[in-house]
Design a protein around this motif. Sequence first.
Motif, PDB file in Angstrom:
ATOM      1  N   LYS A   8      33.290  37.074  44.914  1.00 62.81           N
ATOM      2  CA  LYS A   8      34.755  36.974  44.751  1.00 62.81           C
ATOM      3  C   LYS A   8      35.201  37.098  43.297  1.00 62.81           C
ATOM      4  O   LYS A   8      36.313  37.504  43.007  1.00 62.81           O
ATOM      5  CB  LYS A   8      35.232  35.624  45.293  1.00 62.81           C
ATOM      6  CG  LYS A   8      35.158  35.509  46.802  1.00 62.81           C
ATOM      7  CD  LYS A   8      36.131  34.424  47.280  1.00 62.81           C
ATOM      8  CE  LYS A   8      36.143  34.335  48.784  1.00 62.81           C
ATOM      9  NZ  LYS A   8      34.829  33.907  49.320  1.00 62.81           N
ATOM     10  N   ALA A  10      37.458  41.981  43.558  1.00 67.73           N
ATOM     11  CA  ALA A  10      37.022  40.865  42.696  1.00 67.73           C
ATOM     12  C   ALA A  10      38.123  40.456  41.729  1.00 67.73           C
ATOM     13  O   ALA A  10      38.916  41.274  41.267  1.00 67.73           O
ATOM     14  CB  ALA A  10      35.780  41.268  41.904  1.00 67.73           C
ATOM     15  N   TYR A  11      38.151  39.164  41.429  1.00 67.79           N
ATOM     16  CA  TYR A  11      38.991  38.605  40.372  1.00 67.79           C
ATOM     17  C   TYR A  11      38.165  38.744  39.099  1.00 67.79           C
ATOM     18  O   TYR A  11      36.982  38.371  39.080  1.00 67.79           O
ATOM     19  CB  TYR A  11      39.257  37.139  40.717  1.00 67.79           C
ATOM     20  CG  TYR A  11      40.280  36.433  39.864  1.00 67.79           C
ATOM     21  CD1 TYR A  11      41.646  36.622  40.084  1.00 67.79           C
ATOM     22  CD2 TYR A  11      39.889  35.542  38.871  1.00 67.79           C
ATOM     23  CE1 TYR A  11      42.596  35.935  39.324  1.00 67.79           C
ATOM     24  CE2 TYR A  11      40.830  34.856  38.115  1.00 67.79           C
ATOM     25  CZ  TYR A  11      42.177  35.053  38.339  1.00 67.79           C
ATOM     26  OH  TYR A  11      43.106  34.372  37.593  1.00 67.79           O
ATOM     27  N   ASN A  13      30.705  33.372  40.759  1.00 73.38           N
ATOM     28  CA  ASN A  13      31.081  34.223  39.622  1.00 73.38           C
ATOM     29  C   ASN A  13      29.843  35.002  39.190  1.00 73.38           C
ATOM     30  O   ASN A  13      28.885  34.417  38.691  1.00 73.38           O
ATOM     31  CB  ASN A  13      31.605  33.320  38.490  1.00 73.38           C
ATOM     32  CG  ASN A  13      31.756  34.048  37.166  1.00 73.38           C
ATOM     33  OD1 ASN A  13      31.970  35.256  37.127  1.00 73.38           O
ATOM     34  ND2 ASN A  13      31.662  33.293  36.077  1.00 73.38           N
ATOM     35  N   SER A  19      32.889  30.169  46.467  1.00 66.64           N
ATOM     36  CA  SER A  19      32.943  31.283  45.505  1.00 66.64           C
ATOM     37  C   SER A  19      31.736  31.343  44.565  1.00 66.64           C
ATOM     38  O   SER A  19      31.127  30.323  44.254  1.00 66.64           O
ATOM     39  CB  SER A  19      34.174  31.151  44.613  1.00 66.64           C
ATOM     40  OG  SER A  19      35.328  30.948  45.353  1.00 66.64           O
ATOM     41  N   THR A  23      24.573  32.769  48.293  1.00 68.75           N
ATOM     42  CA  THR A  23      25.389  32.855  49.510  1.00 68.75           C
ATOM     43  C   THR A  23      24.751  32.071  50.661  1.00 68.75           C
ATOM     44  O   THR A  23      25.461  31.503  51.489  1.00 68.75           O
ATOM     45  CB  THR A  23      25.572  34.345  49.901  1.00 68.75           C
ATOM     46  OG1 THR A  23      25.951  35.044  48.718  1.00 68.75           O
ATOM     47  CG2 THR A  23      26.640  34.536  50.942  1.00 68.75           C
ATOM     48  N   ARG A  80      43.095  31.171  42.860  1.00 64.47           N
ATOM     49  CA  ARG A  80      42.423  32.471  42.961  1.00 64.47           C
ATOM     50  C   ARG A  80      40.890  32.338  42.932  1.00 64.47           C
ATOM     51  O   ARG A  80      40.178  33.119  43.556  1.00 64.47           O
ATOM     52  CB  ARG A  80      42.872  33.407  41.823  1.00 64.47           C
ATOM     53  CG  ARG A  80      44.289  33.935  41.967  1.00 64.47           C
ATOM     54  CD  ARG A  80      44.475  34.786  43.223  1.00 64.47           C
ATOM     55  NE  ARG A  80      43.503  35.864  43.366  1.00 64.47           N
ATOM     56  CZ  ARG A  80      43.674  37.089  42.882  1.00 64.47           C
ATOM     57  NH1 ARG A  80      44.787  37.397  42.258  1.00 64.47           N
ATOM     58  NH2 ARG A  80      42.749  38.011  43.057  1.00 64.47           N
ATOM     59  N   GLN A  94      29.976  42.009  47.254  1.00 62.49           N
ATOM     60  CA  GLN A  94      31.336  41.507  47.102  1.00 62.49           C
ATOM     61  C   GLN A  94      31.483  40.049  46.684  1.00 62.49           C
ATOM     62  O   GLN A  94      32.179  39.272  47.354  1.00 62.49           O
ATOM     63  CB  GLN A  94      32.092  41.719  48.431  1.00 62.49           C
ATOM     64  CG  GLN A  94      31.989  43.133  48.944  1.00 62.49           C
ATOM     65  CD  GLN A  94      33.281  43.624  49.540  1.00 62.49           C
ATOM     66  OE1 GLN A  94      34.025  42.853  50.126  1.00 62.49           O
ATOM     67  NE2 GLN A  94      33.558  44.893  49.387  1.00 62.49           N
TER      68      GLN A  94
END
Length: 360
Positions: A128, A150-151, A69, A67, A61, A10, A126
């Motif tokens: 992840k 989002a996780y 956090n 990914s 990015t 994930r 956005q």
Amino acid sequence: MWPENELTARLGIDVAIIQAPMAGANTPALSAAVSNGGGLGSLGFGTSSIEDASRQISEHTHASNRSLNANFFCHDEPQGIEDGSAEMRKQLQPWYDELNLGPVPEARAVFSTFGPGHVEMLQALQPKIVSFHFGLPEQGLFDAVRDTGAYILSSATTVSEARWLEARGVDAIIAQGLEAGGHRGTFQGADPSTQPGLFALLPQITSAVKVPVIAAGGIADGRTIAAALALGASAVQIGTAFLRCPEANVHPAHRKALAEARDDQTRTTKLFSGKPARGLRNKYMDTFEASEDLASPFPSQLALTVPLRKGVSEDEMGDVITLWSGQSAALSREMPAAELLNILVEETEDQLNRLANRRK
Ligand SMILES: Cc1cc2nc3c(=O)[nH]c(=O)nc-3n(C[C@H](O)[C@H](O)[C@H](O)COP(=O)(O)O)c2cc1C
């Protein structure tokens, strides 16, 4: 043997290592180096403006298509600051006088808790993965973050906090042992003196919840990573060991203190920000130790303590600034983040092989 599990899938990572969010000390260069190396880079925005957070996410990015956090504080906005800080200001005045800093300023909330403006930013950018420190935002904001896809992670410092986070719907829980550097994620009021170290906390949290658990606190090499995996962690979150990377934004006095640190030099204190956080002891902490309970509510105490740096020379800076550190600073190494990540991976594989092949 390196674990692949629901969590690593994930998070979109190859190795189960998360560079801890470290508000003020982390940079997009640090998070991108870790994400590009197959771990999870984090950016802590607890002390940043929304504009600055947006800029940093964009920088990550640009430097990495893997990914990120994005981490936020969700503390209660401080109440009764003026009354609460009067005695503390009185105690600090002699230091302000000695440093020619004038009257101690009024305490004030120097940054805000997670709110609707942050949600709008997350909707636009956005990331992840989104993580919180000091609990979770209220349900409407939490649901809005969830709707971005989002996780969601948050830290627990006790089993009770872990159960609460799971019931509120987080996807994974960070078990933050007492060894950890920086702020305790505590949100149910437990006194640090009653909080478990990671060796006790981690297996108790993994038994108490069904969601994946991430281990944090004192992890700094292959031995400590392998131990955390053996105790049931799906991944580890490492802060202090990444502070000595050149990509981290760390004052030279702080770097020097970390390089010289021993196991018995840290303590948790509310004296810098108003909430308990672990750092290397310095002159400021030692001088005001007995006044800790007078600290103004988080984060307003920072308005009283940050100006101290304006009155001291570079040589004396280590006496007054925060020297956040976990208990394993002596295991940390000075090297670029990509190199450190590779070494941590190799050391962990060696440890896991060694344990698997051990005869007695
Ligand atoms: C300098 C520093 C700043 C930190 N800031 C944050 C933060 O902004 N958000 C957060 O969730 N955790 C923060 N933490 C705590 C880490 O997430 C983690 O729990 C801790 O670093 C683990 O212990 P270790 O430092 O021994 O590796 C910080 C830690 C340090 C050392």
